[in-house]
Design a protein around this motif. Sequence first.
Motif, PDB file in Angstrom:
ATOM      1  N   MET A   1       7.007 -12.279   3.764  1.00 24.37           N
ATOM      2  CA  MET A   1       6.437 -13.362   3.006  1.00 24.37           C
ATOM      3  C   MET A   1       7.384 -14.546   3.086  1.00 24.37           C
ATOM      4  SD  MET A   1       4.917 -13.300  -0.865  1.00 24.37           S
ATOM      5  CE  MET A   1       5.081 -11.560  -0.833  1.00 24.37           C
ATOM      6  N   ASN A   2       6.846 -15.723   3.133  1.00 23.81           N
ATOM      7  CA  ASN A   2       7.632 -16.948   3.180  1.00 23.81           C
ATOM      8  C   ASN A   2       8.334 -17.126   1.847  1.00 23.81           C
ATOM      9  OD1 ASN A   2       8.578 -19.575   3.219  1.00 23.81           O
ATOM     10  ND2 ASN A   2       6.803 -20.363   4.327  1.00 23.81           N
ATOM     11  N   THR A   3       9.662 -17.120   1.867  1.00 29.86           N
ATOM     12  CA  THR A   3      10.425 -17.196   0.631  1.00 29.86           C
ATOM     13  C   THR A   3      10.383 -18.574  -0.004  1.00 29.86           C
ATOM     14  OG1 THR A   3      12.431 -17.639   1.885  1.00 29.86           O
ATOM     15  CG2 THR A   3      11.977 -15.340   1.292  1.00 29.86           C
ATOM     16  N   GLU A   4       9.944 -19.605   0.720  1.00 28.80           N
ATOM     17  CA  GLU A   4       9.859 -20.947   0.165  1.00 28.80           C
ATOM     18  C   GLU A   4       8.576 -21.150  -0.634  1.00 28.80           C
ATOM     19  OE1 GLU A   4      10.376 -23.806   3.285  1.00 28.80           O
ATOM     20  OE2 GLU A   4      12.196 -22.855   3.995  1.00 28.80           O
ATOM     21  N   LYS A   5       7.637 -20.267  -0.532  1.00 28.72           N
ATOM     22  CA  LYS A   5       6.360 -20.382  -1.223  1.00 28.72           C
ATOM     23  C   LYS A   5       6.284 -19.307  -2.309  1.00 28.72           C
ATOM     24  CE  LYS A   5       4.545 -23.305   1.822  1.00 28.72           C
ATOM     25  NZ  LYS A   5       4.141 -24.624   1.526  1.00 28.72           N
ATOM     26  N   SER A   6       5.520 -19.585  -3.351  1.00 26.87           N
ATOM     27  CA  SER A   6       5.271 -18.582  -4.373  1.00 26.87           C
ATOM     28  C   SER A   6       4.161 -17.661  -3.892  1.00 26.87           C
ATOM     29  CB  SER A   6       4.837 -19.260  -5.673  1.00 26.87           C
ATOM     30  OG  SER A   6       5.853 -20.094  -6.148  1.00 26.87           O
ATOM     31  N   ALA A   7       4.243 -16.407  -4.270  1.00 29.32           N
ATOM     32  CA  ALA A   7       3.207 -15.456  -3.896  1.00 29.32           C
ATOM     33  C   ALA A   7       1.913 -15.777  -4.627  1.00 29.32           C
ATOM     34  CB  ALA A   7       3.662 -14.040  -4.216  1.00 29.32           C
ATOM     35  N   ALA A   8       0.798 -15.601  -3.935  1.00 29.06           N
ATOM     36  CA  ALA A   8      -0.511 -15.825  -4.544  1.00 29.06           C
ATOM     37  C   ALA A   8      -0.992 -14.575  -5.271  1.00 29.06           C
ATOM     38  CB  ALA A   8      -1.521 -16.234  -3.478  1.00 29.06           C
ATOM     39  N   LEU A   9      -0.702 -13.404  -4.702  1.00 34.72           N
ATOM     40  CA  LEU A   9      -1.161 -12.155  -5.297  1.00 34.72           C
ATOM     41  C   LEU A   9      -0.177 -11.674  -6.356  1.00 34.72           C
ATOM     42  CD1 LEU A   9      -2.372 -10.192  -2.137  1.00 34.72           C
ATOM     43  CD2 LEU A   9      -3.795 -11.223  -3.921  1.00 34.72           C
ATOM     44  N   ALA A  10      -0.695 -11.375  -7.515  1.00 33.49           N
ATOM     45  CA  ALA A  10       0.133 -10.802  -8.570  1.00 33.49           C
ATOM     46  C   ALA A  10       0.474  -9.358  -8.191  1.00 33.49           C
ATOM     47  CB  ALA A  10      -0.627 -10.840  -9.896  1.00 33.49           C
ATOM     48  N   PRO A  11       1.580  -8.833  -8.682  1.00 34.43           N
ATOM     49  CA  PRO A  11       1.909  -7.432  -8.403  1.00 34.43           C
ATOM     50  C   PRO A  11       0.748  -6.519  -8.795  1.00 34.43           C
ATOM     51  CG  PRO A  11       3.756  -8.540  -9.460  1.00 34.43           C
ATOM     52  CD  PRO A  11       2.590  -9.491  -9.506  1.00 34.43           C
ATOM     53  N   GLY A  12       0.450  -5.591  -7.921  1.00 36.89           N
ATOM     54  CA  GLY A  12      -0.627  -4.641  -8.172  1.00 36.89           C
ATOM     55  C   GLY A  12      -2.017  -5.142  -7.813  1.00 36.89           C
ATOM     56  N   VAL A  13      -2.133  -6.395  -7.362  1.00 35.86           N
ATOM     57  CA  VAL A  13      -3.436  -6.945  -6.975  1.00 35.86           C
ATOM     58  C   VAL A  13      -3.533  -6.948  -5.454  1.00 35.86           C
ATOM     59  CG1 VAL A  13      -4.889  -9.010  -6.963  1.00 35.86           C
ATOM     60  CG2 VAL A  13      -3.631  -8.388  -9.040  1.00 35.86           C
ATOM     61  N   ALA A  14      -4.605  -6.381  -4.930  1.00 39.46           N
ATOM     62  CA  ALA A  14      -4.819  -6.339  -3.476  1.00 39.46           C
ATOM     63  C   ALA A  14      -6.305  -6.138  -3.203  1.00 39.46           C
ATOM     64  CB  ALA A  14      -4.016  -5.204  -2.851  1.00 39.46           C
ATOM     65  N   PRO A  15      -6.754  -6.553  -2.029  1.00 35.58           N
ATOM     66  CA  PRO A  15      -8.146  -6.286  -1.664  1.00 35.58           C
ATOM     67  C   PRO A  15      -8.341  -4.797  -1.382  1.00 35.58           C
ATOM     68  CG  PRO A  15      -6.969  -7.216   0.193  1.00 35.58           C
ATOM     69  CD  PRO A  15      -6.021  -7.248  -0.976  1.00 35.58           C
ATOM     70  N   PRO A  16      -9.592  -4.340  -1.320  1.00 34.16           N
ATOM     71  CA  PRO A  16      -9.829  -2.927  -0.995  1.00 34.16           C
ATOM     72  C   PRO A  16      -9.303  -2.590   0.399  1.00 34.16           C
ATOM     73  CG  PRO A  16     -11.888  -4.161  -0.926  1.00 34.16           C
ATOM     74  CD  PRO A  16     -10.840  -5.091  -1.451  1.00 34.16           C
ATOM     75  N   GLN A  17      -8.966  -1.333   0.601  1.00 29.56           N
ATOM     76  CA  GLN A  17      -8.437  -0.891   1.890  1.00 29.56           C
ATOM     77  C   GLN A  17      -9.543  -0.580   2.893  1.00 29.56           C
ATOM     78  OE1 GLN A  17      -5.353   2.091   1.509  1.00 29.56           O
ATOM     79  NE2 GLN A  17      -4.707   1.219  -0.449  1.00 29.56           N
ATOM     80  N   ARG A  18     -10.779  -0.551   2.429  1.00 33.12           N
ATOM     81  CA  ARG A  18     -11.922  -0.213   3.284  1.00 33.12           C
ATOM     82  C   ARG A  18     -13.116  -1.077   2.866  1.00 33.12           C
ATOM     83  NH1 ARG A  18     -13.279   4.504   6.160  1.00 33.12           N
ATOM     84  NH2 ARG A  18     -15.501   4.869   6.247  1.00 33.12           N
TER      85      ARG A  18
END
Length: 195
Positions: A1-18
């Motif tokens: 991840m680009n360390t100069e930018k803030s992450a968009a996804l909060a911890p524990g948030v992700a799209p489905p794997q399928r």
Amino acid sequence: MNTEKSAALAPGVAPPQRIDLGDLLLRRWQPEDLVPRFDAITASFDHIRPWMHWLAEPMTLEQQRAFGDEMATSWPSPDGSCNYGIFDVEGTVLGAIGIHDRVGPRTLEIGYWCHVAHTGRGVITRSAAALTRIALALPGIDHVEIRCDEANIRSAAVPRRLGYRLDRVAPREVRAPAESGRGMFWVEDRQGQEV
């Protein structure tokens, strides 16, 4: 991840794997995909190399193994990506698509490539449409971007077909052989989608 930018996804948030689209399946790469993914990239090398900085040289099986191992360890991966293989009903690799958390707050990026034998069939457009809807439904995400070089007409056709807005064309570093050094930044906003 680009360390100069803030992450968009909060911890524990992700799209489905399928993501099942009927005749297409987007799913998280699995260890058993090593050889089919390697074969798809190898077969498509001349087609995708001009636009993909990560494919400056033909991939080795070991490089693909390392990529697969990283994908198997976490979702999203350590660099903030959720990488999917695109498969048909027989399990053939048609290409790849991913959601990348590297742009900044509240924004995700979608990137993709298509197996040379399966271009022109809507595989990437349909896959990108599904991921756009899913990404914009994630908590805290208001924008999805697709970025491509101005010279990459096929890649630019995808966000255009999906109704993304061309936010800007701006100079950017040339990282792949066919790039012009002018990047197109396509944006879809949450309010433009039914979520």
